[in-house]
Design an enzyme around this catalytic site. Structure first.
Site, PDB file in Angstrom:
ATOM      1  N   GLY A  58      95.567 -65.954 -67.765  1.00  0.00           N
ATOM      2  CA  GLY A  58      94.827 -64.693 -67.855  1.00  0.00           C
ATOM      3  C   GLY A  58      95.198 -63.799 -69.025  1.00  0.00           C
ATOM      4  O   GLY A  58      94.784 -62.645 -69.064  1.00  0.00           O
TER       5      GLY A  58
ATOM      6  N   TRP B 297      94.131 -63.784 -72.158  1.00  0.00           N
ATOM      7  CA  TRP B 297      92.955 -63.306 -72.905  1.00  0.00           C
ATOM      8  C   TRP B 297      92.122 -62.357 -72.035  1.00  0.00           C
ATOM      9  O   TRP B 297      91.701 -61.302 -72.493  1.00  0.00           O
ATOM     10  CB  TRP B 297      92.086 -64.490 -73.352  1.00  0.00           C
ATOM     11  CG  TRP B 297      92.614 -65.235 -74.545  1.00  0.00           C
ATOM     12  CD1 TRP B 297      93.909 -65.257 -74.988  1.00  0.00           C
ATOM     13  CD2 TRP B 297      91.867 -66.053 -75.458  1.00  0.00           C
ATOM     14  NE1 TRP B 297      94.005 -66.053 -76.100  1.00  0.00           N
ATOM     15  CE2 TRP B 297      92.774 -66.557 -76.406  1.00  0.00           C
ATOM     16  CE3 TRP B 297      90.521 -66.428 -75.543  1.00  0.00           C
ATOM     17  CZ2 TRP B 297      92.374 -67.402 -77.457  1.00  0.00           C
ATOM     18  CZ3 TRP B 297      90.119 -67.266 -76.577  1.00  0.00           C
ATOM     19  CH2 TRP B 297      91.032 -67.747 -77.523  1.00  0.00           C
TER      20      TRP B 297
ATOM     21  N   ASP C  59      88.566 -71.344 -64.929  1.00  0.00           N
ATOM     22  CA  ASP C  59      89.627 -72.299 -65.275  1.00  0.00           C
ATOM     23  C   ASP C  59      89.740 -73.335 -64.156  1.00  0.00           C
ATOM     24  O   ASP C  59      89.393 -73.070 -63.005  1.00  0.00           O
ATOM     25  CB  ASP C  59      90.977 -71.598 -65.457  1.00  0.00           C
ATOM     26  CG  ASP C  59      91.933 -72.407 -66.337  1.00  0.00           C
ATOM     27  OD1 ASP C  59      92.194 -71.981 -67.478  1.00  0.00           O
ATOM     28  OD2 ASP C  59      92.406 -73.486 -65.909  1.00  0.00           O
TER      29      ASP C  59
ATOM     30  N   ASP D 266      85.679 -76.603 -62.949  1.00  0.00           N
ATOM     31  CA  ASP D 266      85.521 -77.260 -64.253  1.00  0.00           C
ATOM     32  C   ASP D 266      84.333 -76.628 -64.983  1.00  0.00           C
ATOM     33  O   ASP D 266      83.198 -76.678 -64.482  1.00  0.00           O
ATOM     34  CB  ASP D 266      85.283 -78.761 -64.020  1.00  0.00           C
ATOM     35  CG  ASP D 266      85.248 -79.539 -65.323  1.00  0.00           C
ATOM     36  OD1 ASP D 266      85.111 -78.926 -66.401  1.00  0.00           O
ATOM     37  OD2 ASP D 266      85.343 -80.777 -65.251  1.00  0.00           O
TER      38      ASP D 266
ATOM     39  N   ASP E 294      89.523 -70.873 -74.924  1.00  0.00           N
ATOM     40  CA  ASP E 294      90.859 -71.327 -75.308  1.00  0.00           C
ATOM     41  C   ASP E 294      91.147 -72.648 -74.591  1.00  0.00           C
ATOM     42  O   ASP E 294      92.295 -73.041 -74.441  1.00  0.00           O
ATOM     43  CB  ASP E 294      91.875 -70.240 -74.877  1.00  0.00           C
ATOM     44  CG  ASP E 294      93.223 -70.376 -75.577  1.00  0.00           C
ATOM     45  OD1 ASP E 294      93.282 -71.050 -76.624  1.00  0.00           O
ATOM     46  OD2 ASP E 294      94.212 -69.801 -75.088  1.00  0.00           O
TER      47      ASP E 294
ATOM     48  N   LYS F 145      88.318 -72.964 -79.472  1.00  0.00           N
ATOM     49  CA  LYS F 145      89.488 -73.651 -80.034  1.00  0.00           C
ATOM     50  C   LYS F 145      89.087 -75.015 -80.591  1.00  0.00           C
ATOM     51  O   LYS F 145      88.317 -75.744 -79.972  1.00  0.00           O
ATOM     52  CB  LYS F 145      90.535 -73.817 -78.918  1.00  0.00           C
ATOM     53  CG  LYS F 145      91.768 -74.560 -79.375  1.00  0.00           C
ATOM     54  CD  LYS F 145      93.039 -74.066 -78.805  1.00  0.00           C
ATOM     55  CE  LYS F 145      93.326 -74.310 -77.366  1.00  0.00           C
ATOM     56  NZ  LYS F 145      94.612 -73.630 -77.028  1.00  0.00           N
TER      57      LYS F 145
HETATM   58  C1  LIG Z   1      95.823 -72.722 -73.426  1.00  0.00           C
HETATM   59  S1  LIG Z   1      95.384 -72.518 -71.765  1.00  0.00           S
HETATM   60  C2  LIG Z   1      94.524 -70.990 -71.782  1.00  0.00           C
HETATM   61  C3  LIG Z   1      95.395 -69.778 -71.883  1.00  0.00           C
HETATM   62  C4  LIG Z   1      94.606 -68.496 -71.689  1.00  0.00           C
HETATM   63  N1  LIG Z   1      93.646 -68.283 -72.775  1.00  0.00           N
HETATM   64  C5  LIG Z   1      95.495 -67.266 -71.615  1.00  0.00           C
HETATM   65  O1  LIG Z   1      95.360 -66.413 -72.461  1.00  0.00           O
HETATM   66  O2  LIG Z   1      96.294 -67.162 -70.686  1.00  0.00           O
HETATM   67  C6  LIG Z   1      94.060 -73.676 -71.630  1.00  0.00           C
HETATM   68  C7  LIG Z   1      93.393 -73.681 -70.264  1.00  0.00           C
HETATM   69  O3  LIG Z   1      92.197 -74.437 -70.344  1.00  0.00           O
HETATM   70  C8  LIG Z   1      91.946 -74.938 -69.055  1.00  0.00           C
HETATM   71  N2  LIG Z   1      90.899 -75.980 -69.118  1.00  0.00           N
HETATM   72  C9  LIG Z   1      90.922 -77.140 -69.807  1.00  0.00           C
HETATM   73  N3  LIG Z   1      89.786 -77.837 -69.600  1.00  0.00           N
HETATM   74  C10 LIG Z   1      89.008 -77.075 -68.766  1.00  0.00           C
HETATM   75  C11 LIG Z   1      87.724 -77.248 -68.176  1.00  0.00           C
HETATM   76  N4  LIG Z   1      86.984 -78.367 -68.406  1.00  0.00           N
HETATM   77  N5  LIG Z   1      87.238 -76.280 -67.378  1.00  0.00           N
HETATM   78  C12 LIG Z   1      87.975 -75.155 -67.139  1.00  0.00           C
HETATM   79  N6  LIG Z   1      89.212 -74.938 -67.665  1.00  0.00           N
HETATM   80  C13 LIG Z   1      89.724 -75.897 -68.471  1.00  0.00           C
HETATM   81  C14 LIG Z   1      93.312 -75.426 -68.596  1.00  0.00           C
HETATM   82  O4  LIG Z   1      93.374 -75.541 -67.191  1.00  0.00           O
HETATM   83  C15 LIG Z   1      94.230 -74.338 -69.150  1.00  0.00           C
HETATM   84  O5  LIG Z   1      94.564 -73.382 -68.177  1.00  0.00           O
END
Ligand SMILES: C[S@@+](CC[C@H](N)C(=O)[O-])C[C@H]1O[C@@H](n2cnc3c(N)ncnc32)[C@H](O)[C@@H]1O
Length: 218
Positions: A67, A69, A84, A100, A123, A163
């Site tokens: 969380g 961002w 997420d 998802d 992200d 990203k």
């Molecule tokens: C780098 S972290 C994000 C950090 C977040 N932006 C923050 O500021 O705290 C990447 C996130 O992308 C999520 N993620 C990856 N593929 C996903 C998908 N298909 N659907 C939803 N979330 C996904 C992962 O579960 C992970 O929590």
């Protein structure tokens, strides 16, 4: 002074991760400021450079947990809708879906006031395997889906931040995105670890009814 790890029961990769966390200035600063993650600094840098968020905006945050961002953005704009795969502790003004993103376009759409978003930020990171080409394909698939979602919900003049990995976005993808946005830039925030291949594609000024609306390469 650099901190050392005393717990010997940890695996080597856990030790490396922990040592990095303990000696990371952004982790320390995030803790001090009450931010949920060091990633908060990345979105702050993006906002400082590109001014993507305004107070009346609705923002969609993809891959939002834990969380960092959402926390920053919800302090600037009116509404945030976040998703997420992992759970996330509640944040005021943030509607959260645990699921998802790839199967949730309609669920996200239904959460949007006026059924439209001013900014979509992602992200999301795929599970990496360490093989550069495969990891690149995985993150480009996610980035393409983010763009597809933008085509669905983004308002005219809206922005997309997604990203990608070092080397930047694929040429074909970049060409499509460039046709649909007024300005497109690759940006590596200072708070992004130097050794991480991540960077962000910052796309400003969506052309809702622009040419090339049908995505020929999907
Ligand atoms: C780098 S972290 C994000 C950090 C977040 N932006 C923050 O500021 O705290 C990447 C996130 O992308 C999520 N993620 C990856 N593929 C996903 C998908 N298909 N659907 C939803 N979330 C996904 C992962 O579960 C992970 O929590």
């Amino acid at each position: 002074m650099k901190q050392r790890i005393k717990n010997t029961s940890l695996t080597q990769s856990s030790k490396i991760w922990l040592r990095r966390q303990m000696n990371d200035e952004f982790v320390a600063q995030a803790k001090k400021l009450g931010y949920r993650s060091r990633a908060s600094f990345k979105i702050l840098e993006i906002q400082k450079k590109y001014r993507v968020f305004s107070k009346d905006d609705t923002v969609v945050d993809l891959g939002a947990s834990p969380g960092g961002w959402s926390q920053i953005v919800s302090g600037i704009v009116k509404n945030v809708v976040a998703i997420d795969l992992l759970p996330m502790d509640p944040i005021e003004n943030v509607t959260f879906i645990c699921g998802d993103f790839l199967n949730s376009f309609d669920d996200l759409y239904k959460c949007l006031p006026n059924r439209t978003a001013n900014v979509v930020i992602s992200d999301m990171a795929p599970n990496t395997c360490g093989i550069r080409k495969i990891d690149h394909i995985r993150i480009m698939n996610l980035a393409e889906s983010v763009y597809e979602f933008c085509d669905y919900v983004l308002c005219d003049g809206g922005h997309m931040i997604t990203k990608v990995f070092q080397g930047g976005a694929d040429v074909d993808f970049l060409n499509v995105v460039k046709r649909r946005f007024g300005k497109v830039a690759h940006f590596k925030p200072k708070s992004s670890r130097k050794e991480s291949p991540e960077m962000y594609l910052v796309c400003i000024g969506f052309k809702k009814s622009g040419i090339g609306k049908s995505i020929a390469w999907f």
